[in-house]
Design an enzyme around this catalytic site. Structure first.
Site, mmCIF file in Angstrom:
data_model
loop_
_atom_site.group_PDB
_atom_site.id
_atom_site.type_symbol
_atom_site.label_atom_id
_atom_site.label_comp_id
_atom_site.label_asym_id
_atom_site.label_seq_id
_atom_site.Cartn_x
_atom_site.Cartn_y
_atom_site.Cartn_z
ATOM 1 C CB CYS A 162 8.864 38.333 23.764
ATOM 2 S SG CYS A 162 9.922 36.937 23.308
ATOM 3 C CG HIS A 294 11.766 43.468 25.638
ATOM 4 N ND1 HIS A 294 10.757 42.619 26.021
ATOM 5 C CD2 HIS A 294 12.449 42.818 24.652
ATOM 6 C CE1 HIS A 294 10.815 41.505 25.300
ATOM 7 N NE2 HIS A 294 11.838 41.601 24.468
ATOM 8 C CD GLU A 305 13.934 48.187 26.324
ATOM 9 O OE1 GLU A 305 12.895 48.405 26.965
ATOM 10 O OE2 GLU A 305 14.557 47.101 26.380
ATOM 11 C CE LYS A 326 12.054 40.006 28.901
ATOM 12 N NZ LYS A 326 11.410 41.328 29.067
ATOM 13 C CG PHE A 390 12.034 37.040 17.781
ATOM 14 C CD1 PHE A 390 12.956 38.046 18.003
ATOM 15 C CD2 PHE A 390 12.436 35.731 17.968
ATOM 16 C CE1 PHE A 390 14.250 37.758 18.406
ATOM 17 C CE2 PHE A 390 13.724 35.426 18.358
ATOM 18 C CZ PHE A 390 14.640 36.438 18.580
#
Length: 402
Positions: A162, A294, A305, A326, A390
């Site tokens: 990502c 993120h 985060e 997102k 990841f």
């Protein structure tokens, strides 16, 4: 060392088929997360995604070209077309020979691979489509961009889950800043809506059954998205000399590795990447007014985060606006960082901070100003865009307003 600016952007996403549509939806707080239509969801525990609906390749490409281009590569080329047109580039042979094309993709062309597997293991056939390899290779997007525009400079693809397209943009930024390339086309593309991939995500138990609610106490996981975003990067001097109108400046890039766990993040790695981006850009923490987080809406990511931002910024974290787009365009995996880089640049240009959509109740573990549900008019000097992947791989871009 040259100053590096963004002179063109291109977007293909569920939130908009071009930059203008993307911008309008972004600042209206519109979520493009809906029930999936392209996949039979009867076999899935989740039904939703940020899908580009009614997309017809034949409207954009000749049939002979479609045969060589998986869906993710088509998105990459469409975004690059818009970015290059937006930048108003007049190509010379020298510019074609020296411009870089650096893209990010986590998955590559999985539609071609899945079709081949189906033929082999379900239909019992002994052969697959002869173009399966060129269709599925992760660098196909970058290669087709190069071929479309005759670009012969450094061309490659980064695949770091990502963080892929943020790594790609960061490396392109460093190349232009150092003089290794006078211009770069950088970004990412992804097309994750194929049954095998969705079943794999289902098995991880990180996908929400309703929608994406980053930083909200009711968050229940991420929601996948698809699409592409590309940026044209060039030196400020070159842009001004040819009469271009820069959108924003990229000033810093930082990256780090957690070196801890393949899927469980730590706060130290993301914090280090943010500090490195600030240092690379010569920015004091107090100059940052906004962070495009993120923000996946998973339990672990949002909490970690938040801790990383507080560790990096100390008391200034209370003055930061932090939102996750997102919540609107979904998690586009390797393309997410590129979409969020465009969102960050547009935020600086227009003096508007996109909201965290779908937000319900504050989570004490995510005690940040997350710009809930409604756009905020605010001119900030500089911002960060975070991507954490990841594998414990972290990449952060720093932007300044012009």
């Amino acid at each position: 060392m040259h100053r590096v600016v963004i002179t063109g952007t291109g977007v293909v996403s569920a939130l908009g088929r071009n930059t203008a549509e993307f911008c309008q939806s972004l600042f209206s707080g519109t979520s493009a997360i809906r029930e999936l239509l392209s996949v039979d969801t009867a076999q899935l525990r989740f039904k939703h995604g940020a899908e580009i609906r009614d997309y017809t390749p034949e409207k954009h490409f000749e049939t002979k070209d479609i045969a060589f281009m998986d869906r993710f590569a088509q998105f990459a080329v469409l975004a690059a077309r818009e970015a290059i047109s937006h930048a108003g580039i007049a190509w010379s042979q020298e510019l074609r020979e020296t411009t870089a094309v650096i893209t990010g993709s986590c998955l590559g062309g999985k539609f071609a691979e899945e079709s081949g597997y189906w033929e082999l293991f379900h239909n019992g056939r002994n052969r697959v489509q002869p173009l399966t390899i060129p269709l599925s290779m992760s660098n196909a997007g970058a290669s087709h961009i190069g071929m479309q525009f005759g670009i012969e400079g450094p061309t490659y693809t980064v695949s770091t889950a990502c963080a892929s397209s943020t790594h790609a943009i960061g490396q392109a930024f460093w190349m232009v800043r150092s003089g290794a390339a006078p211009m770069a086309i950088a970004g990412g593309s992804e097309a994750p809506f194929f049954l095998g991939g969705l079943k794999a995500w289902e098995a991880m138990r990180v996908i929400s059954k309703d929608t994406c609610r980053p930083f909200s106490a009711e968050r229940s996981g991420m929601v996948l998205g698809e699409g592409a975003a590309m940026l044209v990067l060039e030196t400020l001097d070159a842009a001004l000399a040819r009469g271009a109108r820069p959108i924003a400046e990229i000033v810093g890039f930082g990256m780090s590795a957690d070196a801890s766990h393949i899927t469980q993040p730590l706060a130290t790695g993301p914090s280090r990447a943010m500090r490195l981006a600030l240092r690379d850009g010569g920015l004091a923490p107090e100059q940052i007014g906004y962070i495009n987080a993120h923000g996946t809406a998973t339990e672990a990511n949002d909490r970690i985060e938040t801790a990383a931002i507080r560790s990096t910024f100390g008391s200034h974290a209370d003055k930061l606006a932090v939102s996750s787009t997102k919540s609107m365009h979904g998690h586009a995996l390797g393309a997410a960082g590129a979409l969020e880089a465009v969102a960050s640049a547009l935020s600086l240009k227009h003096g508007m901070l996109p909201p965290t959509a779908n937000f319900l109740t504050p989570d004490p573990a995510c005690n940040l100003d997350v710009v809930p549900n409604e756009v905020r008019v605010a001119s900030v000097e500089a911002c960060l865009s975070n991507s954490f992947a990841f594998g414990g791989l972290n990449a952060v871009l720093a932007f300044k307003a012009l």
